[in-house]
Design a protein around this motif. Structure first.
Motif, PDB file in Angstrom:
ATOM      1  N   LEU A  26      -0.023   4.169  11.238  1.00 39.43           N
ATOM      2  CA  LEU A  26      -0.682   3.353  10.211  1.00 39.43           C
ATOM      3  C   LEU A  26      -0.370   1.866  10.410  1.00 39.43           C
ATOM      4  CD1 LEU A  26      -0.095   5.476   6.967  1.00 39.43           C
ATOM      5  CD2 LEU A  26      -2.255   5.149   8.185  1.00 39.43           C
ATOM      6  N   LYS A  77      -4.239   0.000  -2.109  1.00 41.57           N
ATOM      7  CA  LYS A  77      -4.801   0.857  -1.067  1.00 41.57           C
ATOM      8  C   LYS A  77      -3.816   1.973  -0.759  1.00 41.57           C
ATOM      9  CE  LYS A  77      -6.988   0.513   3.495  1.00 41.57           C
ATOM     10  NZ  LYS A  77      -7.331  -0.405   4.615  1.00 41.57           N
ATOM     11  N   TYR A  78      -4.338   3.139  -0.382  1.00 36.49           N
ATOM     12  CA  TYR A  78      -3.424   4.242  -0.100  1.00 36.49           C
ATOM     13  C   TYR A  78      -3.908   5.073   1.084  1.00 36.49           C
ATOM     14  CZ  TYR A  78      -6.790   7.426  -2.330  1.00 36.49           C
ATOM     15  OH  TYR A  78      -7.907   8.153  -2.635  1.00 36.49           O
ATOM     16  N   PHE A  79      -2.979   5.843   1.635  1.00 38.60           N
ATOM     17  CA  PHE A  79      -3.243   6.732   2.761  1.00 38.60           C
ATOM     18  C   PHE A  79      -2.563   8.068   2.467  1.00 38.60           C
ATOM     19  CE2 PHE A  79      -2.764   2.370   4.099  1.00 38.60           C
ATOM     20  CZ  PHE A  79      -3.886   2.131   4.880  1.00 38.60           C
ATOM     21  N   LYS A 115      -2.127  12.066   4.162  1.00 39.64           N
ATOM     22  CA  LYS A 115      -2.382  12.942   5.301  1.00 39.64           C
ATOM     23  C   LYS A 115      -1.730  14.296   5.078  1.00 39.64           C
ATOM     24  CE  LYS A 115      -2.466  13.176  10.330  1.00 39.64           C
ATOM     25  NZ  LYS A 115      -2.339  12.412  11.602  1.00 39.64           N
ATOM     26  N   SER A 145       0.865  -1.176   0.000  1.00 40.85           N
ATOM     27  CA  SER A 145       0.000   0.000   0.000  1.00 40.85           C
ATOM     28  C   SER A 145       0.903   1.228   0.000  1.00 40.85           C
ATOM     29  CB  SER A 145      -0.908   0.020   1.237  1.00 40.85           C
ATOM     30  OG  SER A 145      -1.797  -1.081   1.229  1.00 40.85           O
ATOM     31  N   ALA A 201       1.668   5.324   1.209  1.00 38.08           N
ATOM     32  CA  ALA A 201       1.386   6.392   2.173  1.00 38.08           C
ATOM     33  C   ALA A 201       2.089   7.666   1.705  1.00 38.08           C
ATOM     34  CB  ALA A 201       1.879   6.004   3.564  1.00 38.08           C
TER      35      ALA A 201
END
Length: 205
Positions: free
Chosen positions: A112, A78-80, A82, A48, A50
């Motif tokens: 995370l 999937k990614y995050f 911020k 994933s 970030a």
């Protein structure tokens, strides 16, 4: 041997991680992290992404975030993302912007990883960063001029706790050449040309 084969050989030689491990890749959108994501995808690793938006470079920071969002679509992972008010944090804590960004970044990455450890879920085992051989040389030089001991002169380690740097074997020019040869898009951080950050000064001067 091309970069992909070297990448696979380095991971095996240093026993960095296994095919089954779930990985979190710190991704700025620059050449290093973009190539790292491409190599991991080519090897079939479960990863994933970030991305930190430190909101320090105005429109350029927004551009980087948009770029990473598009990159995620290409890989289908999937990614995050911020956003940090880095300047305010630095002022409040009386720390440099460079140090503040680093602390915010790694604190969030650990958060995370911790949050992924839920019953019935496959947690992140390692955090991967795009540090390469040139970064290692810069780190050794910085530590030397700071008067560090022998421990500091060893530079960046390929594996330190749950943080892994699988591109330490490669030079920046090799990574950029691989990106060009394989039409891998990436963004460039204009602040890298400025010497107001310690690492930039060692890199440029």
């Amino acid at each position: 041997m091309d970069l992909l084969n070297k990448f696979q050989a380095y991971i095996q030689k240093k026993n960095l991680f296994q095919q089954k491990d779930r990985l979190l890749i710190a991704t700025s959108g620059g050449a290093d992290s973009s190539v790292l994501c491409t190599l991991c995808a080519a090897c079939g690793y479960n990863f994933s992404i970030a991305h930190c938006n430190f909101q320090l470079r105005g429109a350029e920071s927004e551009r980087d975030e948009i770029f990473v969002r598009k990159m995620v679509e290409k890989f289908g992972v999937k990614y995050f993302i911020k956003r940090f008010d880095t300047a305010s944090e630095a002022k409040q804590n009386k720390t440099s912007v460079e140090e503040t960004a680093r602390n915010l970044r790694y604190s969030w990455f650990e958060e995370l990883i911790s949050q992924s450890r839920k019953p019935g879920e496959d947690p992140f085992k390692y955090l991967l960063t795009g540090h390469h051989a040139d970064d290692n040389v810069e780190t050794v030089m910085m530590n030397f001029f700071r008067g560090t001991g022998i421990k500091g002169l060893r530079g960046i380690l390929p594996k330190q706790g749950n943080i892994i740097r699988p591109l330490l074997f490669a030079e920046r020019k090799e990574i950029e050449m691989f990106a060009a040869d394989n039409n891998i898009a990436f963004v460039t951080d204009s602040s890298n040309a400025e010497n107001n950050f310690t690492r930039n000064y060692f890199r440029n001067e």
